[in-house]
Design an enzyme around this catalytic site. Structure first.
Site, mmCIF file in Angstrom:
data_model
loop_
_atom_site.group_PDB
_atom_site.id
_atom_site.type_symbol
_atom_site.label_atom_id
_atom_site.label_comp_id
_atom_site.label_asym_id
_atom_site.label_seq_id
_atom_site.Cartn_x
_atom_site.Cartn_y
_atom_site.Cartn_z
ATOM 1 N N SER A 168 0.833 -1.199 0.000
ATOM 2 C CA SER A 168 0.000 0.000 0.000
ATOM 3 C C SER A 168 0.878 1.263 0.000
ATOM 4 O O SER A 168 1.666 1.455 -0.930
ATOM 5 C CB SER A 168 -0.957 -0.050 1.193
ATOM 6 O OG SER A 168 -2.011 0.873 1.037
ATOM 7 N N ASP A 267 -9.408 -5.207 -5.026
ATOM 8 C CA ASP A 267 -8.787 -4.050 -4.384
ATOM 9 C C ASP A 267 -9.050 -2.778 -5.187
ATOM 10 O O ASP A 267 -8.894 -2.770 -6.414
ATOM 11 C CB ASP A 267 -7.280 -4.308 -4.280
ATOM 12 C CG ASP A 267 -6.507 -3.198 -3.599
ATOM 13 O OD1 ASP A 267 -7.127 -2.315 -2.982
ATOM 14 O OD2 ASP A 267 -5.263 -3.219 -3.696
#
Length: 324
Positions: A168, A267
Site C-alpha cells: 500500500s 482491491d
C-alpha cells in the site's frame, strides 16, 4: 454553551484518523503494539528485536532473523516499508509482527521492517527520507564503517542481495526509493537487487479503470494524499504519488534489477498497480518485470491473513523472487 466534540476536530478521515485542537490524535484502525522476541515461544523458527537506526531524526526498525539458518550461509536482506496510508500502522504493531513471523519462517531471509515517522505529526516527504536513511544504514554495514552496527547484519547478511518491499503506502515508498536509488549511490556501492510492490498506492488527477469519475476528488485515495502531504507541489499529480506526472523522473531510471508488482482483483488500488506495471514495461527500463494478480482478494489480504492459502501462495512467489 459547551462546544461539541466536532467543534474540537481540526482534521479527520472518518473511521481512520481524527486530529483534535488540543493535539490529540485518534487512529481507530491502529492495531496494538507488541514486543519483539529474540526467542519467540510461539515461533521458534524466527527471532526478532528492535533496533535504533538514527537518534536524530529518530528512525528505528524491527529486524527478523530465521533461526534455522546455517550460520555459514549469508542471507538476502529485505528492507520493508509498512502500509497504513502514511498516517497509521507500525513496524511494531501486532499486524506486521504476525505477518513477518509467518513470512520469515517460510523465507530464508533477513527482514528489516522500518519504523518511519508518520503524518500528520510529520507530513510527507519525511517518510521517504526516513526510509532512504534506513536503507543507507543497512548498506553501510557492507563497509564495516558504521557506529551503531547491527550484529545480525554483520554476521548473516549478503549485501549483494538487498531487496526493498512494501504494501500500500509502503509500496509507494518502494517506488520512490527505487527511483532515488537510480541516481543516488548507496554506501559501499551496494545495489538494490529487487523491489516488491504489494498493492501499491498511486493516484493522479485523472481516474483510470474502475475508479469513479463522479466524486473522484472525494475518494479515499485522493483525500489521504491531501491529508498526509497538504503542501505537495502539484497536489495529487506530485511525482511522489503520480509516477507518470509530467515532472516525474523517467521510470527507465528505476535503480533495481528486477521488480515484482502484486495486485488483488477486489482491491480499489488494483488498476493502479496494473497501470504502474504497464508504465514501467513501456518506459524502456531494462530489468526483469513481473505482475501477479490474486483473484477474489482485497487490499493487503496477505498482511491481514498471513496463514491463508492465498497469502502463502504470495509468500512462495516472493520467496522465488528473493531467493532465485
Amino acid at each position: 454553551m459547551a462546544s461539541s466534540s466536532s467543534d474540537n476536530i481540526i482534521a479527520e478521515i472518518p473511521s481512520y484518523i481524527t486530529v483534535y485542537k488540543d493535539g490529540r490524535i485518534d487512529r481507530p484502525r491502529q492495531t496494538p503494539f507488541v514486543a519483539a522476541s529474540v526467542e519467540d515461544p510461539l515461533n521458534k523458527q524466527v527471532s526478532s528485536k528492535d533496533i535504533i537506526i538514527s537518534q536524530n531524526p529518530l528512525i528505528s526498525a524491527r529486524i527478523y532473523l530465521p533461526t534455522f539458518n546455517n550460520h555459514n550461509h549469508l542471507l538476502p536482506i529485505l528492507v520493508y516499508f509498512h502500509g497504513g496510508g502514511f498516517f497509521f500502522e507500525s513496524a511494531f504493531s501486532q499486524l506486521y509482527h504476525n505477518y513477518f513471523n509467518s513470512f520469515v519462517s517460510q523465507i530464508h531471509a533477513i527482514v528489516v521492517s522500518v519504523e518511519y515517522r508518520l503524518a500528520p505529526e510529520h507530513p510527507l516527504p519525511v517518510a521517504y527520507d526516513d526510509c532512504w536513511d534506513a536503507l543507507q544504514w543497512v548498506a553501510s554495514h557492507s563497509t564495516n564503517n558504521i557506529i551503531n552496527s547491527e550484529p545480525w547484519l554483520n554476521n548473516h547478511a549478503d549485501f549483494n542481495r538487498i531487496f526493498i518491499g512494501g504494501d500500500s503506502a509502503g509500496g509507494n515508498i518502494v517506488h520512490n526509493i527505487a527511483i532515488r536509488g537510480g541516481f543516488e549511490p548507496l554506501h559501499g556501492g551496494v545495489k538494490i537487487l529487487g523491489a516488491i510492490y504489494a498493492q501499491p498506492y498511486f493516484c493522479s488527477s485523472k481516474p483510470i479503470g474502475s475508479e469513479p469519475v463522479i466524486g473522484y476528488e472525494e475518494s479515499l485515495l485522493y483525500v489521504v494524499w491531501d491529508f498526509v502531504y497538504p503542501s505537495a507541489p502539484g497536489g495529487i499529480d506530485n511525482p511522489l504519488i503520480n509516477p507518470l506526472a509530467p515532472e516525474a523522473p523517467t521510470l527507465s531510471g528505476l535503480g533495481c534489477s528486477k521488480i515484482l508488482v502484486c495486485v488483488a482483483s477486489n482491491d480499489a488500488l488494483r488498476d493502479r498497480g496494473v497501470w504502474y506495471h504497464e508504465a514501467v514495461k513501456e518506459s524502456g527500463w531494462k530489468g526483469e518485470l513481473e505482475l501477479f494478480e490474486q483473484q477474489d482478494e482485497d487490499h493487503v489480504y496477505h498482511i491481514f491473513h498471513p496463514e491463508s492459502e492465498h497469502a502463502k501462495k504470495l509468500t512462495k512467489l516472493m520467496a522465488s523472487f528473493i531467493l532465485e
